[in-house]
Write a protein that holds these residues in place. Structure first.
Motif, short mmCIF file in Angstrom:
data_model
loop_
_atom_site.label_atom_id
_atom_site.label_comp_id
_atom_site.label_asym_id
_atom_site.label_seq_id
_atom_site.Cartn_x
_atom_site.Cartn_y
_atom_site.Cartn_z
N ASN A 17 0.82 -1.21 0.00
CA ASN A 17 0.00 0.00 0.00
C ASN A 17 0.85 1.26 0.00
N GLU A 18 2.19 1.08 -0.06
CA GLU A 18 3.10 2.21 -0.01
C GLU A 18 3.76 2.37 -1.37
N THR A 19 4.30 3.52 -1.64
CA THR A 19 5.05 3.72 -2.87
C THR A 19 6.44 4.20 -2.54
N ALA A 20 7.37 3.95 -3.48
CA ALA A 20 8.74 4.42 -3.29
C ALA A 20 8.77 5.93 -3.14
N LYS A 21 7.82 6.59 -3.81
CA LYS A 21 7.74 8.05 -3.72
C LYS A 21 7.43 8.47 -2.28
N ASP A 22 6.69 7.59 -1.54
CA ASP A 22 6.29 7.92 -0.17
C ASP A 22 7.45 7.78 0.81
N LEU A 23 8.47 6.99 0.45
CA LEU A 23 9.59 6.78 1.36
C LEU A 23 10.43 8.04 1.45
N ARG A 24 10.60 8.54 2.65
CA ARG A 24 11.28 9.81 2.87
C ARG A 24 12.78 9.61 2.91
N ARG A 25 13.51 10.39 2.11
CA ARG A 25 14.96 10.34 2.13
C ARG A 25 15.50 11.12 3.33
N GLY A 26 16.73 10.83 3.68
CA GLY A 26 17.34 11.51 4.82
C GLY A 26 18.72 12.04 4.46
N TRP A 27 19.51 12.35 5.51
CA TRP A 27 20.81 12.97 5.31
C TRP A 27 21.89 12.15 5.97
N THR A 28 23.03 12.04 5.32
CA THR A 28 24.14 11.26 5.86
C THR A 28 24.80 11.98 7.03
N THR A 29 25.61 11.23 7.77
CA THR A 29 26.37 11.86 8.85
C THR A 29 27.33 12.91 8.28
N GLY A 30 27.83 12.67 7.07
CA GLY A 30 28.72 13.63 6.42
C GLY A 30 28.04 14.96 6.15
N THR A 31 26.78 14.90 5.68
CA THR A 31 26.02 16.13 5.43
C THR A 31 25.76 16.89 6.73
N CYS A 32 25.38 16.15 7.77
CA CYS A 32 25.11 16.79 9.05
C CYS A 32 26.37 17.42 9.62
N ALA A 33 27.50 16.72 9.48
CA ALA A 33 28.78 17.27 9.97
C ALA A 33 29.16 18.53 9.22
N ALA A 34 28.94 18.53 7.90
CA ALA A 34 29.27 19.71 7.09
C ALA A 34 28.42 20.90 7.48
N ALA A 35 27.13 20.67 7.70
CA ALA A 35 26.24 21.76 8.09
C ALA A 35 26.60 22.31 9.47
N ALA A 36 26.91 21.39 10.40
CA ALA A 36 27.30 21.83 11.75
C ALA A 36 28.60 22.62 11.70
#
Length: 381
Positions: free
Chosen positions: A7-26
């Motif tokens: 009943n779910e679609t791949a479009k519904d699956l929420r993407r996230g952020w890697t630890t590398g992205t979070c470290a860069a932003a911090a």
């Protein structure tokens, strides 16, 4: 593209952020504070693909000679052990001309063994996250910025026990990872369906060659190697079998399977799903292949004791042994047995972390799987 998963679609699956992205932003937020701009309400960073996501800070702290910022990692709908972890960057000015230097804080591991993208003695902050952090800092402080960057993940040492880090010799915590900056939710069904749709598009465009790759480095390398258009590239990931079985019924004249040394070694050992959770490459079996092609006893022992498959390949290369071609030949047998279509010629390419070709099994009709040895395929090319 939308793919149904129950009943779910791949479009519904929420993407996230890697630890590398979070470290860069911090790190960027800390740099802004340290250089007099204050902590931002929203901090944006540039990902390798050009996207610019924004993050709200969960931690702000500044004192004499330092600034610290933290971001809570959101892995989207992926079952990532680091989902919800606080990724903290602490910046301090460093001596003029020293550039950007990296340090492991609490919960970030240290590399102790060779064979990984980062040398022993270095914090386990992978190359792409280092580049992202450096870019984020230079956006604020310019190309000649001099800072010491410490990345911390409180609780990371305990979380690392649920990863392969202890086995790989990364001690004291997690690795800071990411090649695209984005976490794509791990849904086997969604991913395999997306591979199938890619094959459908290639067939509809009349392409006579498609290439499935296990990751971004191999995709870029195989595209350059063959001069392929974007529509010929299939994001196969770990699902070699899922791609080949669909191609068996929906053929394209030429198929390349491209991957790194570890994943193609697993394919050579009979695994059609090459994800690390499905099992690791057998180094004793790899050493047995090396023995068959004339490796010394010393090299055979070193391969068995190697920290990674990449290190084993480096050891073999140092002795002048063409291990890559023989592993590619065995991987070809596994893949061709899944493909089994006389209308399809199959090729295997192995690339190292720098995108350098280190092994290949040339195009051969896949229905010859049981009858062709490495030498016979060489004679036909």
């Amino acid at each position: 593209m939308e793919v149904e998963i129950g009943n779910e679609t791949a479009k519904d699956l929420r993407r996230g952020w890697t630890t590398g992205t979070c470290a860069a932003a911090a790190a960027k937020a800390a740099c802004l504070a340290l250089t007099g701009y204050g902590f931002p309400d929203l901090v944006e960073v540039t990902l390798p693909g050009g996207q610019r996501p924004g993050f709200v800070l969960a931690l702000e702290e500044q004192g004499e000679g330092f600034a610290r910022a933290g971001i809570v990692k959101d892995a989207g709908d992926d079952p990532d052990v680091t989902h919800g972890a606080l990724v903290i960057a602490t910046l301090r000015p460093s001596p003029s001309g020293s550039g950007i230097r990296f340090f492991a804080g609490t919960g970030v591991g240290m590399v102790t063994r060779p064979g990984l993208p980062i040398a022993p003695g270095e914090p386990a902050i992978n190359p792409v996250p280092r580049q992202m952090i450096a870019q984020a800092i230079t956006e604020v402080a310019g190309e000649r910025a001099d800072f010491d960057v410490e990345i911390s993940i409180p609780g990371g040492e305990a979380l690392a026990q649920k990863t392969l880090n202890p086995r790989l010799g990364i001690v004291g915590g997690l690795s800071v990872l990411g090649t695209t900056g984005i976490v794509i939710p791990f849904s086997c069904s969604a991913w395999i369906h997306s591979i199938w749709r890619g094959i459908d598009v290639a067939r509809a465009e009349g392409l006579d060659h498609v290439a499935g790759s296990t990751g971004m480095t191999t995709e870029k390398a195989v595209q350059a190697h063959h001069g392929l258009p974007e529509t010929a590239l299939l994001d196969m990931g770990d699902f070699v079998g899922g791609m080949l079985k669909y191609l068996r019924k929906h053929p394209v004249p030429k198929v390349t399977v491209a991957g790194g040394v570890a994943k193609i070694t697993k394919l050579s050992q009979g695994m059609l799903d090459v994800h690390s959770k499905r099992g690791l490459a057998d180094l004793e079996a790899l050493a047995a292949v090396a023995r068959e092609i004339g490796a010394s006893d010393g090299l055979i022992g070193a391969i068995v004791q190697a920290n990674t498959v990449a290190q084993a390949f480096q050891l073999a290369e140092g002795e002048g042994l063409e291990l890559g071609n023989h592993i590619a030949a065995r991987a070809w047998q596994t893949a061709a047995a899944a493909l089994r279509n006389e209308a399809i010629a199959l090729e295997i390419l192995i690339f190292d972390r720098e995108g350098r070709l280190v092994g290949e099994a040339p195009f051969t009709p896949s229905h010859h799987a049981s009858s062709f040895s490495l030498g016979e395929r060489k004679r036909r090319t």
